[in-house]
Structure formats: C-alpha cells, structure tokens
Design an enzyme around this catalytic site. Structure first.
Site, PDB file in Angstrom:
ATOM      1  N   LYS A 174       0.875  -1.182   0.000  1.00 50.60           N
ATOM      2  CA  LYS A 174       0.000   0.000   0.000  1.00 50.60           C
ATOM      3  C   LYS A 174       0.910   1.230   0.000  1.00 50.60           C
ATOM      4  O   LYS A 174       1.425   1.651   1.035  1.00 50.60           O
ATOM      5  CB  LYS A 174      -0.901   0.062   1.241  1.00 50.60           C
ATOM      6  CG  LYS A 174      -1.950   1.170   1.088  1.00 50.60           C
ATOM      7  CD  LYS A 174      -2.416   1.785   2.376  1.00 50.60           C
ATOM      8  CE  LYS A 174      -1.549   2.870   2.892  1.00 50.60           C
ATOM      9  NZ  LYS A 174      -1.403   4.081   2.035  1.00 50.60           N
ATOM     10  N   ASP A 206      -5.833   4.801   1.936  1.00 50.43           N
ATOM     11  CA  ASP A 206      -5.264   5.702   2.937  1.00 50.43           C
ATOM     12  C   ASP A 206      -4.944   4.923   4.214  1.00 50.43           C
ATOM     13  O   ASP A 206      -5.156   3.702   4.297  1.00 50.43           O
ATOM     14  CB  ASP A 206      -6.196   6.903   3.191  1.00 50.43           C
ATOM     15  CG  ASP A 206      -7.591   6.472   3.595  1.00 50.43           C
ATOM     16  OD1 ASP A 206      -7.772   5.295   3.992  1.00 50.43           O
ATOM     17  OD2 ASP A 206      -8.526   7.301   3.507  1.00 50.43           O
ATOM     18  N   GLU A 249      10.343   2.062  10.221  1.00 50.02           N
ATOM     19  CA  GLU A 249      11.357   3.068   9.841  1.00 50.02           C
ATOM     20  C   GLU A 249      10.652   4.417   9.937  1.00 50.02           C
ATOM     21  O   GLU A 249       9.799   4.730   9.120  1.00 50.02           O
ATOM     22  CB  GLU A 249      11.830   2.848   8.394  1.00 50.02           C
ATOM     23  CG  GLU A 249      12.407   1.480   8.109  1.00 50.02           C
ATOM     24  CD  GLU A 249      13.781   1.283   8.710  1.00 50.02           C
ATOM     25  OE1 GLU A 249      14.412   2.269   9.155  1.00 50.02           O
ATOM     26  OE2 GLU A 249      14.237   0.131   8.767  1.00 50.02           O
ATOM     27  N   CYS A 282      13.928  11.658   5.968  1.00 50.51           N
ATOM     28  CA  CYS A 282      13.936  11.303   7.393  1.00 50.51           C
ATOM     29  C   CYS A 282      15.327  11.466   7.999  1.00 50.51           C
ATOM     30  O   CYS A 282      15.464  11.751   9.174  1.00 50.51           O
ATOM     31  CB  CYS A 282      13.467   9.868   7.547  1.00 50.51           C
ATOM     32  SG  CYS A 282      14.291   8.770   6.398  1.00 50.51           S
ATOM     33  N   GLU A 382      10.160  17.156  13.909  1.00 53.11           N
ATOM     34  CA  GLU A 382      10.531  16.974  12.509  1.00 53.11           C
ATOM     35  C   GLU A 382       9.714  17.967  11.687  1.00 53.11           C
ATOM     36  O   GLU A 382       8.486  17.974  11.764  1.00 53.11           O
ATOM     37  CB  GLU A 382      10.186  15.539  12.116  1.00 53.11           C
ATOM     38  CG  GLU A 382      10.780  15.130  10.813  1.00 53.11           C
ATOM     39  CD  GLU A 382      10.459  13.676  10.473  1.00 53.11           C
ATOM     40  OE1 GLU A 382       9.306  13.267  10.668  1.00 53.11           O
ATOM     41  OE2 GLU A 382      11.366  12.972  10.018  1.00 53.11           O
TER      42      GLU A 382
HETATM   43  N1  LIG Z   1      13.160   6.115   8.786  1.00 53.57           N
HETATM   44  C1  LIG Z   1      12.938   6.032   7.504  1.00 53.57           C
HETATM   45  O1  LIG Z   1      13.468   5.145   6.843  1.00 53.57           O
HETATM   46  C2  LIG Z   1      12.029   6.993   6.815  1.00 53.57           C
HETATM   47  C3  LIG Z   1      12.153   7.166   5.456  1.00 53.57           C
HETATM   48  C4  LIG Z   1      11.307   8.067   4.825  1.00 53.57           C
HETATM   49  C5  LIG Z   1      10.324   8.740   5.548  1.00 53.57           C
HETATM   50  N2  LIG Z   1      10.227   8.561   6.859  1.00 53.57           N
HETATM   51  C6  LIG Z   1       9.218   9.309   7.630  1.00 53.57           C
HETATM   52  O2  LIG Z   1       7.975   9.367   6.944  1.00 53.57           O
HETATM   53  C7  LIG Z   1       7.253  10.540   7.305  1.00 53.57           C
HETATM   54  C8  LIG Z   1       6.710  11.239   6.068  1.00 53.57           C
HETATM   55  O3  LIG Z   1       5.914  10.423   5.339  1.00 53.57           O
HETATM   56  P1  LIG Z   1       4.310  10.471   5.385  1.00 53.57           P
HETATM   57  O4  LIG Z   1       3.830  11.847   5.650  1.00 53.57           O
HETATM   58  O5  LIG Z   1       3.839   9.777   4.152  1.00 53.57           O
HETATM   59  O6  LIG Z   1       4.028   9.620   6.668  1.00 53.57           O
HETATM   60  P2  LIG Z   1       2.647   8.994   7.169  1.00 53.57           P
HETATM   61  O7  LIG Z   1       2.967   8.247   8.393  1.00 53.57           O
HETATM   62  O8  LIG Z   1       1.571  10.004   7.214  1.00 53.57           O
HETATM   63  O9  LIG Z   1       2.232   7.993   6.004  1.00 53.57           O
HETATM   64  C9  LIG Z   1       3.062   6.927   5.608  1.00 53.57           C
HETATM   65  C10 LIG Z   1       2.225   5.795   5.083  1.00 53.57           C
HETATM   66  O10 LIG Z   1       1.463   5.260   6.150  1.00 53.57           O
HETATM   67  C11 LIG Z   1       0.079   5.258   5.848  1.00 53.57           C
HETATM   68  N3  LIG Z   1      -0.631   5.452   7.105  1.00 53.57           N
HETATM   69  C12 LIG Z   1      -0.887   6.608   7.755  1.00 53.57           C
HETATM   70  N4  LIG Z   1      -1.539   6.356   8.906  1.00 53.57           N
HETATM   71  C13 LIG Z   1      -1.678   4.998   9.001  1.00 53.57           C
HETATM   72  C14 LIG Z   1      -2.280   4.121   9.951  1.00 53.57           C
HETATM   73  N5  LIG Z   1      -2.854   4.588  11.049  1.00 53.57           N
HETATM   74  N6  LIG Z   1      -2.260   2.802   9.696  1.00 53.57           N
HETATM   75  C15 LIG Z   1      -1.659   2.300   8.599  1.00 53.57           C
HETATM   76  N7  LIG Z   1      -1.094   3.096   7.653  1.00 53.57           N
HETATM   77  C16 LIG Z   1      -1.088   4.423   7.853  1.00 53.57           C
HETATM   78  C17 LIG Z   1      -0.074   6.350   4.814  1.00 53.57           C
HETATM   79  O11 LIG Z   1      -1.234   6.164   4.045  1.00 53.57           O
HETATM   80  C18 LIG Z   1       1.213   6.196   4.022  1.00 53.57           C
HETATM   81  O12 LIG Z   1       1.110   5.142   3.106  1.00 53.57           O
HETATM   82  C19 LIG Z   1       8.247  11.374   8.050  1.00 53.57           C
HETATM   83  O13 LIG Z   1       7.996  11.324   9.426  1.00 53.57           O
HETATM   84  C20 LIG Z   1       9.583  10.734   7.721  1.00 53.57           C
HETATM   85  O14 LIG Z   1      10.588  10.973   8.657  1.00 53.57           O
HETATM   86  C21 LIG Z   1      11.051   7.684   7.511  1.00 53.57           C
END
Ligand SMILES: NC(=O)c1ccc[n+]([C@@H]2O[C@H](COP(=O)([O-])OP(=O)(O)OC[C@H]3O[C@@H](n4cnc5c(N)ncnc54)[C@H](O)[C@@H]3O)[C@@H](O)[C@H]2O)c1
Length: 477
Positions: A174, A206, A249, A282, A382
């Site tokens: 997803k 989502d 992650e 990140c 962040e």
């Molecule tokens: N540590 C790493 O490797 C790494 C790498 C890239 C990004 N990030 C982090 O990702 C974040 C930015 O990405 P974002 O805004 O897309 O993050 P997000 O957490 O809003 O969304 C990430 C994914 O999770 C899904 N999602 C959201 N809520 C969920 C839930 N309750 N249950 C299941 N799935 C859910 C979203 O639809 C999306 O596919 C930042 O905090 C960044 O630091 C971490």
C-alpha cells in the site's frame, strides 16, 4: 488526466469493488494530475488472500529461481527509468534532475544490493561445532503488508518489495496515496518480469482504510512500515492483537556536529544536505551544532547558501529545489517557521511565505534559524521542509549531549579532521547511522534508527533478514 483506478491483485489489474476516487495533486501546480481509487476492505481481503495462496509455492522456490526473476525486474527498471523519474517528479515534486538520479537511482541501487545479499545468503547453516546435529533454517515470514510514504517513493518501495521477494515472502503493497504513480508503474514492471500471480499485490488506499486493514489483518504475518512516528505507533497497536512482526522506519531529527577543525566545505555541505529533496528526508541533518569559535562564520555561510538555493517547478531541468509535497505539508512547515520566530530564534535566511514569483504551487523559502536552543520546537520536531536550525556548543561533551537529547535516533553527522575524536563521538551517538565528513552509506549498509526512529534495518543482508524467520532443527543428519 491519468486514470489509474485499478489495483494489482493476483497477477491482474482489477477494478475496485466500490468507486472511491482520490485525486493525485501535482505539487508544482496544485492541479490534479491523476485519479486513483482508495480501496475498501473487500479489496484488501482479496489481495491478502491472493498473497496467502501464492505463499505456498513461492516460499518453496529456490534462491536461483527468485534471483532470475529479480534480474529480469532490474533490467526492466533500468529500461523504463525515464517514465519512473517522470512519475516521481509529478506525484511528489522532486525536480527532474533529482528524480532521474537519486530518486530513481535509490530504487535501482536497492534492487542490485538486495540481489547481492540474496546471492550470498546461506538459508541453511549449522549451529556450530559444539552442537553438530543442530541446524539453523532461515524461512520466509509469510504474507507481508508493506506500507510506504511519499518522500523517496521508489527507495522505500524497493527496500521492502525486493527484500520480501528475495526472502520468499508474498506481499500486499500500500503505497502512499499522495504518491501512488511510481508504485503503479513498478507493479507494471513486476508483471512484465513474470512473477507468479499473487506474489506481489498492490492496493491503493489511505491510512485509516487499507493501511489499518493490513495492520490488523489476521492473515498478514508481518507489517513493514516507513513513515511518521505517529502512524508507526498506531500500526504497532493495531498489529498487537495478532502478534505480527512489525518493522518500523520512522522520523528523524539528525544532528550535524561541526567542530572548529572541520574541513572548509563542511557547513556548505550540511546546508545543502538539509535542503536536499526540499528537506523531505527522514535522515536530513536538520540541527547543525556548531563549535562556538566558528559559529558566526558558519551562520553567515549557511545564510548565504540558503539565499543562493533556487526554488522552481519540478518539471524543469536544473539544480534547484522543488515544492514540498502537499498543501498540508506546506501549512505545517509555515506553522513551524512562525513558531521558530515566536520562540526567539534568529531568522537569517528565508522565512514565512512563498519565494518571489512562485505564488502557485507548494513552494517554501529555504530557511535558516540561528541561535536555536534544543528546547525550541524547531529543534525538537521533525519539520520535513527546507528549514535548518543552528545551535552553538562549547565542548565535545555538550555536543554529544545536545545531539542525543531528542526522541529520534536515525542519522547523526560529525565534521572534524581529527579521526580519533570522530570515532569517539560516533560511539556515543544514539542513532542507527553516523556519517563522518560527508561519507555516504556504502552499498548494502543497514538503514534504520534507534529510539522513536524505529526498530527495523533495511538494505542488504540486514534488510533480507527482516523478512525471515529463524528455525532450529535438532537431530539434523
Ligand atoms: N526512517 C525512515 O526510513 C524513513 C524514510 C522516509 C520517511 N520517513 C518518515 O515518513 C514521514 C513522512 O511520510 P508520510 O507523511 O507519508 O508519513 P505517514 O505516516 O503520514 O504515512 C506513511 C504511510 O502510512 C500510511 N498510514 C498513515 N496512517 C496509518 C495508519 N494509522 N495505519 C496504517 N497506515 C497508515 C499512509 O497512508 C502512508 O502510506 C516522516 O515522518 C519521515 O521521517 C522515515
């Protein structure tokens, strides 16, 4: 406008059970560039069932069979690089130069490195001479739910999908609903490579819908998630009832410790790294900790680099930074810039509002705050935009204390020409990665965090092992 409403389930493109359109917005123009569907529970169930059916035979394939398919996929990924760069650039705003190189390249690099890890991995090993009849078997964990963010789409998708395939797992991906186009294209490539039906499935949706359905699904064995710490916590709680393996992650707030004896490019390099991908990484070094004796000079240099950082449309060529991904992110970043000013940090470059001439699109001014202290929100949270906070320090101990004083622990950075000092500090930093003097992570290095930056390690052998169970068999002849 692109119409991409179908999901990839059991080796076929299928319509969603119910119409639930979602528009993908091009962040450079604020206009809709594609329409996808958000899946319903029935779509998720169909994809999980396909993955479950396929697991029986895919988990029994040989390393060589899996390798041959991965090699085909790698060749296709390389052939279709232009399309992939275009999709990434359109959906999340990476300028074409970045999309064609680092964004596309991260995916290619992970495919290659994970193939190398697979080639060298021993799935069966003796425990040791002290127990000659004990044998260790590494086996695929099962059906995996892979949930990815929008900021480095192919980087994260490749780290999960390729590692899961190499391990012998089957999966439902997803991708972020904000940046689904690159993953839909990747699904086409997987189809073209000829993976058996059901090994890889993709359902758009989502977090509250398909994301939660996957993390709570009784027939999913593991969730591999990259995204915000907020969502990582929600996923862990939802997965607890079925005792899934959960690999996370999450976010970061990297410190970049610049000592007085750092090389002359250290500050420039640090600012550029912070602004890379418009600050949406990140592992971005968003807190620059500078030794007092070079502090004023470092602040002036950082302000100068920010002022010279151009911002422009993602679609045009050049070494500028693009927009941030969405209106929501734009507003969040503006709120953090306002907070920095209200908390008394000194704004030395950029600031609120959009860069001149870019009224349409989610463009942010490259911003630098000086005289930040580690209690301020801009040093703790962040921001995920091109915003750098500079903090002075007086001693090595103080630098380490400030660097570690955060909920996160993903990547920290050290700039000094004193090798002993660099190594000493690297040991004290509580993070999964420490980069000294701008040295990049090598091929197959483990990527992941301490503390609230997560609990997983992706890439290379470590990334492969995430998707494996360990079994011991006694009496093995
Ligand atoms: N540590 C790493 O490797 C790494 C790498 C890239 C990004 N990030 C982090 O990702 C974040 C930015 O990405 P974002 O805004 O897309 O993050 P997000 O957490 O809003 O969304 C990430 C994914 O999770 C899904 N999602 C959201 N809520 C969920 C839930 N309750 N249950 C299941 N799935 C859910 C979203 O639809 C999306 O596919 C930042 O905090 C960044 O630091 C971490």
């Amino acid at each position: 406008m692109l119409e991409k409403r179908e999901f990839y389930i059991n080796g076929q493109w299928v319509s969603p059970v119910r119409t639930n359109d979602f528009e993908v917005i091009n962040p450079s123009t604020e206009e809709s560039c594609a329409v996808i569907s958000l899946g319903a529970k029935e779509d998720t169930d169909a994809a999980v069932a396909a993955a479950r059916n396929a697991f029986e035979s895919w988990s029994q394939t040989s390393k060589e069979e899996r390798m041959a398919l991965l090699e085909k996929l790698y060749a296709i990924y390389k052939t279709r690089s232009g399309e992939m760069a275009e999709a990434i650039s359109t959906e999340m705003g990476a300028p074409m130069a970045l999309a064609k190189t680092a964004q596309w390249g991260a995916g290619a690099g992970h495919i290659k490195n994970l193939m190398r890890a697979l080639k060298n991995f021993e799935f069966e090993q003796p425990l040791g001479d002290h127990a000659p009849n004990n044998h260790i078997l590494y086996e695929p964990v099962g059906v995996c739910g892979l949930i990815t963010p929008w900021n480095w789409p192919m980087n994260q998708v490749a780290l999960k999908v390729i590692a899961a395939m190499a391990a012998g797992c089957t999966m439902v991906l997803k991708p972020s609903e904000v940046s689904p186009l690159s993953s839909l294209l990747f699904a086409e490539m997987i189809h073209e490579a000829g993976f058996p039906a059901g090994v890889f499935n993709l359902v758009n949706g989502d977090g509250v819908g398909v994301g939660s359905e996957l993390s709570g699904h009784p027939d999913v064995d593991m969730i591999s998630f990259t995204g915000s710490t907020r969502a990582g916590v929600a996923i862990s709680k939802n997965a607890a009832d079925t005792v899934k393996r959960v690999s996370l992650e999450l976010g970061g707030k990297g410190a970049n410790i610049v000592f007085a004896d750092a090389d002359e490019k250290a500050v420039v390099r640090g600012v550029r790294h912070c602004f890379n991908n418009t600050g949406q990484s990140c592992n971005a070094p968003t807190r620059m900790l500078v030794e007092r004796s070079i502090y004023d000079q470092a602040v002036a240099t950082a302000a100068d680099v920010a002022a010279k950082t151009s911002v422009d449309l993602a679609s045009i060529e050049g070494r500028h930074i693009g927009p941030v991904v969405s209106g929501l992110q734009y507003e969040k970043i503006q709120g953090m810039i306002d907070k920095g000013i209200a908390e008394g940090a000194r704004l030395v470059a950029g600031g609120p509002g959009k860069p001149e001439g870019l009224e349409k699109g989610y463009f942010v001014r490259p911003t630098v705050f000086a005289d930040v202290n580690n209690e301020m929100a801009i040093a703790r949270e962040e921001i995920f935009g091109p915003v750098l906070s500079i903090i002075p320090f007086d001693s090595e101990e103080e630098a380490v204390q400030i660097a570690n004083d955060t909920l996160y622990g993903l990547t920290n950075y050290i700039q000094t020409q004193d090798g002993d000092k660099a190594n000493r500090i690297a040991r004290q930093l509580r993070s999964g990665m420490v980069q000294i003097n701008g040295e990049m992570l090598g091929a197959g290095a483990p990527f992941g965090g301490y503390k609230q930056s997560g609990n997983g390690r992706e890439g290379g052998t470590w990334g492969l092992e995430e998707f494996l169970e360990v079994k011991v068999v006694t009496g093995w002849l």
